[in-house]
Design a protein around this motif. Sequence first.
Motif, short mmCIF file in Angstrom:
data_model
loop_
_atom_site.label_atom_id
_atom_site.label_comp_id
_atom_site.label_asym_id
_atom_site.label_seq_id
_atom_site.Cartn_x
_atom_site.Cartn_y
_atom_site.Cartn_z
N TYR A 144 34.95 33.34 31.34
CA TYR A 144 33.77 34.15 31.66
C TYR A 144 32.77 34.12 30.50
CZ TYR A 144 31.34 37.50 34.49
OH TYR A 144 30.39 38.09 35.30
N MET A 145 31.85 33.15 30.55
CA MET A 145 30.91 32.96 29.44
C MET A 145 29.49 33.34 29.87
SD MET A 145 33.07 31.89 27.26
CE MET A 145 32.29 31.06 25.89
N ILE A 146 29.37 34.40 30.66
CA ILE A 146 28.08 34.72 31.28
C ILE A 146 27.73 36.20 31.18
CG2 ILE A 146 29.11 34.92 33.61
CD1 ILE A 146 26.48 33.34 34.54
N SER A 147 28.15 36.84 30.09
CA SER A 147 27.89 38.28 29.95
C SER A 147 26.43 38.58 29.61
CB SER A 147 28.82 38.87 28.89
OG SER A 147 30.15 38.58 29.23
N HIS A 148 25.63 37.54 29.32
CA HIS A 148 24.19 37.73 29.15
C HIS A 148 23.51 37.88 30.51
CE1 HIS A 148 25.05 33.52 29.90
NE2 HIS A 148 23.86 33.46 30.47
N SER A 149 24.26 37.61 31.59
CA SER A 149 23.69 37.66 32.93
C SER A 149 24.38 38.75 33.76
CB SER A 149 23.85 36.30 33.60
OG SER A 149 23.23 36.32 34.86
N LEU A 150 25.71 38.70 33.83
CA LEU A 150 26.47 39.76 34.48
C LEU A 150 27.77 39.96 33.71
CD1 LEU A 150 26.57 41.71 37.00
CD2 LEU A 150 28.07 40.04 38.03
N GLY A 151 27.82 41.04 32.96
CA GLY A 151 29.04 41.35 32.19
C GLY A 151 30.21 41.55 33.15
N ALA A 152 31.41 41.27 32.67
CA ALA A 152 32.60 41.43 33.50
C ALA A 152 32.78 42.90 33.90
CB ALA A 152 33.83 40.96 32.72
N MET A 153 33.28 43.13 35.10
CA MET A 153 33.49 44.52 35.55
C MET A 153 34.74 45.11 34.91
SD MET A 153 34.41 46.20 39.23
CE MET A 153 36.15 46.32 38.83
N PRO A 154 34.58 46.28 34.26
CA PRO A 154 35.78 46.94 33.74
C PRO A 154 36.55 47.57 34.90
CG PRO A 154 33.79 48.14 33.08
CD PRO A 154 33.34 47.00 33.94
N ARG A 155 37.86 47.49 34.81
CA ARG A 155 38.74 48.11 35.81
C ARG A 155 38.33 49.55 36.13
NH1 ARG A 155 43.45 45.78 36.76
NH2 ARG A 155 43.52 44.39 34.97
N GLY A 156 37.95 50.30 35.11
CA GLY A 156 37.63 51.72 35.29
C GLY A 156 36.43 51.98 36.19
N ALA A 157 35.60 50.97 36.44
CA ALA A 157 34.43 51.18 37.29
C ALA A 157 34.86 51.52 38.72
CB ALA A 157 33.54 49.93 37.28
N ARG B 271 40.95 42.70 26.88
CA ARG B 271 40.91 41.75 28.02
C ARG B 271 41.55 42.32 29.27
NH1 ARG B 271 39.66 36.38 27.17
NH2 ARG B 271 40.95 35.69 28.92
N LYS B 272 42.63 43.08 29.09
CA LYS B 272 43.35 43.59 30.27
C LYS B 272 42.51 44.58 31.09
CE LYS B 272 45.95 47.12 27.68
NZ LYS B 272 44.99 47.16 26.59
N GLU B 273 41.44 45.08 30.49
CA GLU B 273 40.57 46.01 31.23
C GLU B 273 39.59 45.29 32.15
OE1 GLU B 273 41.07 49.19 31.13
OE2 GLU B 273 42.61 48.95 29.59
N PHE B 274 39.55 43.96 32.08
CA PHE B 274 38.53 43.20 32.83
C PHE B 274 39.22 42.18 33.74
CE2 PHE B 274 36.56 44.90 29.07
CZ PHE B 274 35.33 45.34 29.52
N PRO B 275 39.44 42.54 35.02
CA PRO B 275 40.27 41.70 35.91
C PRO B 275 39.80 40.25 36.02
CG PRO B 275 39.73 43.81 36.96
CD PRO B 275 39.00 43.78 35.66
N ILE B 276 38.51 40.00 36.00
CA ILE B 276 38.05 38.63 36.24
C ILE B 276 38.51 37.65 35.16
CG2 ILE B 276 35.78 38.69 35.09
CD1 ILE B 276 34.69 37.25 37.67
N LEU B 277 38.85 38.18 33.97
CA LEU B 277 39.24 37.30 32.87
C LEU B 277 40.60 36.63 33.14
CD1 LEU B 277 38.22 39.48 29.78
CD2 LEU B 277 36.83 37.87 31.09
#
Length: 378
Positions: free
Chosen positions: A19-32, A8-14
């Motif tokens: 965030y229940m919409i990863s079938h549409s836009l997955g959460a951005m990983p910090r590393g991006a 979870r800590k890798e995905f700031p939006i969480l």
Amino acid sequence: MDELLAWRKEFPILEKATYMISHSLGAMPRGAEDALREYTNVWATRGIRAWEEGWWEMPLRVGDLVGSIIGAAKGSVAMHQNVSVCQTIVTSCFDWSGRRNKLVTDGLNFPSNEYIYYGLRRQGARVCPVESADGMTLPTERIVDAIDEETQLVSVSHVAFRSSYVQDLAAITRRAHEVGARVVADLYQSTGILPVNVGEWSVDFATGGSVKWLCGGPGAGYLYVRPDVKLEPAATGWMAHARPFGFEGGPIEYADDGFRYLNGTPNLPAMYAARTGYEIVNQVCVDAIREKSLRQTALLMELADEAGIAVRTCREARLRGGVVTLDVPNGKEVTAELGRREVLVDYRPGAGIRVAPHFYTSDDEVRRTVAEVISIVR
Ligand SMILES: Cc1ncc(COP(=O)(O)O)c(C=O)c1O
């Protein structure tokens, strides 16, 4: 203990949203963000040398990261802009003017695939959709029965975007090959959320993108072509030439390797951005993601049942992808209100509210989502 929650800590939006919409836009990983900075640094400091120091090979090297998620041999997955481009490349490999001109398409397919297929009618293609009786499911036998000696290509959505119905890709591919037809699979809703093995299933072509379960962002579609399938796409470009730096005019002489299905200059920033998501999915491992997804989608359905909310998703685990569709009155407005409450989901007409946990989702978030739906509906 849910060990996957460590991601979870890798995905700031969480930190802020359910965030229940990863079938549409997955959460951005910090590393991006770091990866995009790396792109501009390379551009700024290495300039033109960047091409020979990695950029030229990047569509295939980044493709290998997707390849290891979908069971593809190294060098058989190339990055493109999106699925629509990949489908255009695949369908341009065939002559649609002869007797073998049938294009069998799964009735749960994504609309832009169909737009491309119907466009081929002007070249002689006969588009044969296999319709779903309920808009949600499509028994494999129905597709298998539609495939005959006049079939050139069979297009299958591995997991349907509206209902998350899982299709039996291996059985369809077996039938297609019996009669000499090829298969193109749309893996957009399966890669990264349930196990895929294009090599084992012997699928000819497969395509998908990075926006959803792979958490890779837009502009990074991928195309898998079975290594022994050496066709000649009319939709092509100089990067697909056997000697691209010869800049030879006239008809193309195709490269013999994975470059064969490329075209022009690739979308490098999108590939930089997408890599981190692929690496994380590879590390988490799709089997673990699937196990958790089945558990949490079952929990979602159980909570919906208790509240008397209609579920438009297959109950059987084998036929269920990563999304649960909740059919409530005024679903569009309910979705908008959920957004105001920082619960992110989406709505599709003819289906309902699509809700999707991913490997970074907690059970509390699953419960909160259903509780908010109940509170808004009431
Ligand atoms: C199954 C499926 N195929 C294709 C697409 C769209 O693909 P693209 O925008 O990459 O052309 C989507 C998503 O929006 C999808 O869910």
